[in-house]
Design a protein around this motif. Sequence first.
Motif, PDB file in Angstrom:
ATOM      1  N   THR A  75       0.836  -1.212   0.000  1.00 24.28           N
ATOM      2  CA  THR A  75       0.000   0.000   0.000  1.00 24.28           C
ATOM      3  C   THR A  75       0.866   1.255   0.000  1.00 24.28           C
ATOM      4  O   THR A  75       0.562   2.221  -0.707  1.00 24.28           O
ATOM      5  CB  THR A  75      -0.922   0.010   1.229  1.00 24.28           C
ATOM      6  N   ASP A  94       2.812  -7.755   2.315  1.00 19.73           N
ATOM      7  CA  ASP A  94       1.402  -7.544   2.662  1.00 19.73           C
ATOM      8  C   ASP A  94       0.578  -7.077   1.466  1.00 19.73           C
ATOM      9  O   ASP A  94      -0.201  -6.118   1.559  1.00 19.73           O
ATOM     10  CB  ASP A  94       1.269  -6.530   3.803  1.00 19.73           C
ATOM     11  N   GLN A  96      -1.942  -8.383   0.244  1.00 22.21           N
ATOM     12  CA  GLN A  96      -3.382  -8.598   0.439  1.00 22.21           C
ATOM     13  C   GLN A  96      -4.086  -7.339   0.939  1.00 22.21           C
ATOM     14  O   GLN A  96      -5.309  -7.190   0.777  1.00 22.21           O
ATOM     15  CB  GLN A  96      -3.617  -9.752   1.423  1.00 22.21           C
ATOM     16  N   ALA A  97      -3.327  -6.396   1.544  1.00 18.68           N
ATOM     17  CA  ALA A  97      -3.939  -5.165   2.046  1.00 18.68           C
ATOM     18  C   ALA A  97      -4.523  -4.331   0.906  1.00 18.68           C
ATOM     19  O   ALA A  97      -5.424  -3.522   1.126  1.00 18.68           O
ATOM     20  CB  ALA A  97      -2.916  -4.345   2.828  1.00 18.68           C
ATOM     21  N   CYS A  98      -4.010  -4.533  -0.307  1.00 15.25           N
ATOM     22  CA  CYS A  98      -4.504  -3.776  -1.461  1.00 15.25           C
ATOM     23  C   CYS A  98      -5.796  -4.357  -2.036  1.00 15.25           C
ATOM     24  O   CYS A  98      -6.400  -3.742  -2.915  1.00 15.25           O
ATOM     25  CB  CYS A  98      -3.440  -3.742  -2.561  1.00 15.25           C
ATOM     26  N   SER A  99      -6.211  -5.511  -1.558  1.00 16.04           N
ATOM     27  CA  SER A  99      -7.415  -6.134  -2.113  1.00 16.04           C
ATOM     28  C   SER A  99      -8.695  -5.605  -1.468  1.00 16.04           C
ATOM     29  O   SER A  99      -9.793  -5.950  -1.904  1.00 16.04           O
ATOM     30  CB  SER A  99      -7.346  -7.656  -1.926  1.00 16.04           C
ATOM     31  N   VAL A 100      -8.545  -4.753  -0.434  1.00 16.64           N
ATOM     32  CA  VAL A 100      -9.724  -4.222   0.258  1.00 16.64           C
ATOM     33  C   VAL A 100     -10.467  -3.218  -0.600  1.00 16.64           C
ATOM     34  O   VAL A 100     -11.697  -3.263  -0.706  1.00 16.64           O
ATOM     35  CB  VAL A 100      -9.312  -3.587   1.603  1.00 16.64           C
ATOM     36  N   HIS A 101      -9.735  -2.315  -1.242  1.00 13.53           N
ATOM     37  CA  HIS A 101     -10.334  -1.263  -2.064  1.00 13.53           C
ATOM     38  C   HIS A 101     -10.083  -1.549  -3.546  1.00 13.53           C
ATOM     39  O   HIS A 101      -8.977  -1.948  -3.937  1.00 13.53           O
ATOM     40  CB  HIS A 101      -9.760   0.102  -1.691  1.00 13.53           C
ATOM     41  N   THR A 102     -11.091  -1.309  -4.342  1.00 11.54           N
ATOM     42  CA  THR A 102     -11.008  -1.639  -5.762  1.00 11.54           C
ATOM     43  C   THR A 102      -9.871  -0.907  -6.456  1.00 11.54           C
ATOM     44  O   THR A 102      -9.136  -1.493  -7.261  1.00 11.54           O
ATOM     45  CB  THR A 102     -12.345  -1.303  -6.458  1.00 11.54           C
ATOM     46  N   GLU A 104      -7.001   0.385  -5.269  1.00 12.45           N
ATOM     47  CA  GLU A 104      -5.683  -0.134  -4.909  1.00 12.45           C
ATOM     48  C   GLU A 104      -5.462  -1.530  -5.491  1.00 12.45           C
ATOM     49  O   GLU A 104      -4.355  -1.851  -5.940  1.00 12.45           O
ATOM     50  CB  GLU A 104      -5.527  -0.164  -3.388  1.00 12.45           C
ATOM     51  N   ARG A 105      -6.510  -2.344  -5.478  1.00  9.02           N
ATOM     52  CA  ARG A 105      -6.382  -3.691  -6.023  1.00  9.02           C
ATOM     53  C   ARG A 105      -6.052  -3.635  -7.505  1.00  9.02           C
ATOM     54  O   ARG A 105      -5.179  -4.371  -7.993  1.00  9.02           O
ATOM     55  CB  ARG A 105      -7.675  -4.477  -5.795  1.00  9.02           C
ATOM     56  N   SER A 128      -2.795 -14.934   3.300  1.00  5.57           N
ATOM     57  CA  SER A 128      -4.075 -15.504   2.898  1.00  5.57           C
ATOM     58  C   SER A 128      -4.153 -16.926   3.395  1.00  5.57           C
ATOM     59  O   SER A 128      -3.149 -17.640   3.463  1.00  5.57           O
ATOM     60  CB  SER A 128      -4.229 -15.479   1.378  1.00  5.57           C
TER      61      SER A 128
END
Length: 317
Positions: A75, A94, A96-102, A104-105, A128
């Motif tokens: 992030t 980390d 996976q922290a970027c998968s929370v918001h579209t 950033e993902r 994960s």
Amino acid sequence: ACLAFLARLRRDSNATRASAAVIAGIESALFFADGVLPFVALCGPSGWGKSQILSAAAQRITHQPGRSTPTHSATTYLLRGGRWDSPEPLLLDDAQACSVHTRERQLLRNVLELRVRLRRPTLVSVTSVQSASRLHAVLPCPARCVIHTIPEPAREERQVILRDLARRYGLDLSDRLIHVLSVVLDGSGRACAAAILRLALVGTKWHGLSGELQALATVRPYLKHSWTLCGFTERAMRELFDSLGLEFDPVFARSLTVHLLRDVAAVTEEQVACRLGLDRGVVFAHQSAFNEALVDARVQRLKLVALAALDAAMDRL
């Protein structure tokens, strides 16, 4: 240090499924650092070595003349910006922290797709519990990536880890305590390390039923949410009354439980009150009442039987 750990894992006769996965992850990270593998992803639950492997790879690259490669939080890297097509190795932790918001993902996916297409060296870690094949939302082009899943160690492997940590901190833990900790501690490697460190701050020798119970009370913040020492003791006492065919007296059973927790396991009065849903004054009254009743030989014998029942319950964990 990474190579030394790899060699020790290979020599360890207890190395099984999780250890083999760690070995494969370390080897791939070292191959990445040496330029053999251009794109590597490490997946697995939190607290079992992914960040340490990234740091070891970064140190190996830094030791090469004219190279300096830090490890970035995914992030932070996206927010800071920079050249996505840089030929320098990129190490992202980390992801996976970027998968929370579209947004950033999608940004992360664009970065990784570009670097994979241009064969820019990239090492990514993803926390994960899913299998690597289901991480396409974060990791593009899986066919062109080397993906390693590092699973949570089995109970026997956690025991090996706990023994090694205890040895490093000069702790003398009973074999049964090692076994119980491998069962009731939270599933994170950080919980194992924190529990051992907490025990080292309190004492060095943890043996016998009383010592083991006091150890479990000491590491309370790192136990599974589904397991508590108070609940374990209450269940053991109820099973004892049932096995002896005694009429269950809730007041006396509660006093016995409080006595075991306070005077044997050394659980604080506040913790006992919180876990049993009692006022602290009520806890003190239960403890005092049982201690006064100990002048009766029958109560003394019942206490010995209760300790034996608790000891047997520990063996069954």
